[in-house]
Design an enzyme around this catalytic site. Structure first.
Site, short mmCIF file in Angstrom:
data_model
loop_
_atom_site.label_atom_id
_atom_site.label_comp_id
_atom_site.label_asym_id
_atom_site.label_seq_id
_atom_site.Cartn_x
_atom_site.Cartn_y
_atom_site.Cartn_z
N CYS A 354 0.82 -1.23 0.00
CA CYS A 354 0.00 0.00 0.00
C CYS A 354 0.85 1.27 0.00
O CYS A 354 0.35 2.33 -0.37
CB CYS A 354 -0.90 0.06 1.23
SG CYS A 354 -1.82 -1.41 1.60
O1 KQY Z 1 -4.12 0.52 0.58
C1 KQY Z 1 -4.25 0.55 1.77
N1 KQY Z 1 -4.36 -0.55 2.45
C2 KQY Z 1 -4.33 1.83 2.43
C3 KQY Z 1 -4.94 1.85 3.73
C4 KQY Z 1 -5.25 3.25 4.10
C5 KQY Z 1 -5.57 3.43 5.48
C6 KQY Z 1 -5.78 4.86 5.83
N2 KQY Z 1 -5.88 5.01 7.21
#
Ligand code: KQY
Length: 365
Positions: A354
């Site tokens: 992410c």
């Molecule tokens: O892609 C992802 N798992 C991003 C998670 C974002 C979390 C924001 N608090």
């Protein structure tokens, strides 16, 4: 330059992550209502991730003005640091999905609304994040396709580079993204903007994932025809039924070339819960998802990132960390497997995949 055509019309396709990269982007973490202690522990781990990746390919870290000096201080000299306003540090989701025709790359600049906008988004506002893809395309000197009125995060899709895309219904059909569109409309957008032929819909992602079940936390392609699926044998875990359901779908499906997909099962760590101390380090802000002690986080080894010559994967201090390294080595025998203790990233709601976004390499740039 902004293009008004689509990648499909222009003969551009999204390559698999396992194809060659020209580099990786990361955004520096700092917001105190998502990252405990003003992001200090997370900044250490992001620095480790940047250092690990920079052994294999160039890394650029984007950072808000007020953290520029700090990020520049901690990151090694061979990591490029550029000032770029942002609301948080999830470049996989707000950055561009790059497409290529083999000679040139271009960016797809999706709408971004913080994983659900005013329906169930994770923070407000998200306007700076929504401009990140355009800015990265400008730095990379690539043309850009903007999908006005269509919201998508890069972590909600995985492609094999040969016409197959895997996603989840839990995320893409969620009311907070494109509630004005039908499933068929969404498929058509994906086909136009990523130039894929076949979409495989898993139903759900990792249990309690605040992204509404991003596919990149449960499934990833190794190469065309081969993939990783997060797995548990614990029948008492709500994750069990989700993994079984994914496997059944994948076993029945074929990819865009008519191949069965070989699946490597990647055992999950045991459930990871937020501690009192960790919860106490996060600012409470109306409109931002709270981090309550005892909440279960969406911990998964499937949130690894493939770079040129290596795979960087999250570790949690769990007995299954070692098994994850072994399974990844079996799946990627020609790459080095590098584990990073990543609980601090998990506490912010995601993991290594992410926080990274690859720029593919075109043959003749
Ligand atoms: O892609 C992802 N798992 C991003 C998670 C974002 C979390 C924001 N608090």
């Amino acid at each position: 330059m902004r293009r008004n055509s689509t990648p499909r019309e222009d003969g551009f396709r999204m390559p698999g992550e396992f194809e060659q990269h020209s580099g990786t982007y990361i955004i520096w973490p700092q917001r105190p209502d998502n990252w405990r202690l003003g992001g200090k522990p997370a900044q250490k781990v992001f620095t480790e991730v940047a250092k690990a990746i920079s052994k294999y390919e160039p890394v650029t870290v984007c950072v808000n003005e007020d953290q520029y000096s700090n990020a520049r201080h901690w990151l090694p000299d061979d990591v490029r640091v550029v000032e770029m306003s942002n609301n948080d540090s999830w470049v996989r989701d707000c950055g561009p999905s790059f497409v290529t025709n083999g000679k040139e790359i271009r960016g797809v600049d999706w709408g971004f609304n913080a994983w659900g906008g005013l329906v169930d988004g994770l923070y407000f506002p998200w306007d700076k994040d929504d401009r990140v893809a355009q800015k990265i395309c400008e730095i990379e000197k690539t043309d850009r396709y903007r999908t006005d009125g269509f919201v998508l995060e890069g972590g909600s899709i995985h492609v094999d580079g040969e016409g197959t895309l895997v996603t989840t219904e839990e995320c893409l059909l969620n009311k907070g993204r494109n509630s004005h569109l039908t499933k068929e409309d969404i498929e058509n957008k994906l086909k136009e903007y990523l130039n894929v032929e076949k979409i495989i819909w898993l139903k759900r992602g990792i249990y309690n994932d605040e992204t509404n079940g991003h596919v990149d936390n449960i499934f990833s392609f190794v190469k065309p025809g081969e993939a990783i699926l997060a797995w548990t044998e614990d029948q008492n875990d709500p994750q069990y039924e989700i993994c079984q359901e994914c496997m059944q779908i994948l076993e029945q499906e074929t990819d865009s070339k008519g191949r069965k997909i070989k699946i490597h099962k990647l055992l999950l760590p045991k459930p990871v819960l937020i501690t009192d101390e960790e919860s106490g380090g996060v600012d409470a802000v109306d409109g931002t998802l709270p981090r309550n002690a005892g909440d279960r986080l969406a911990a998964s080894y499937a949130n690894f990132y493939i770079v040129n010559g290596a795979v960087i994967f999250p570790m949690f201090g769990d007995p299954n960390d070692e098994n994850a390294g072994k399974v990844l080595k079996e799946a990627f025998p020609d790459r080095e497997i590098v584990g990073i203790y990543a609980r601090e990233i998990l506490l912010g709601g995601g993991n290594i995949h992410c926080i990274t976004q690859q720029v593919p390499k075109a043959e003749e740039m």
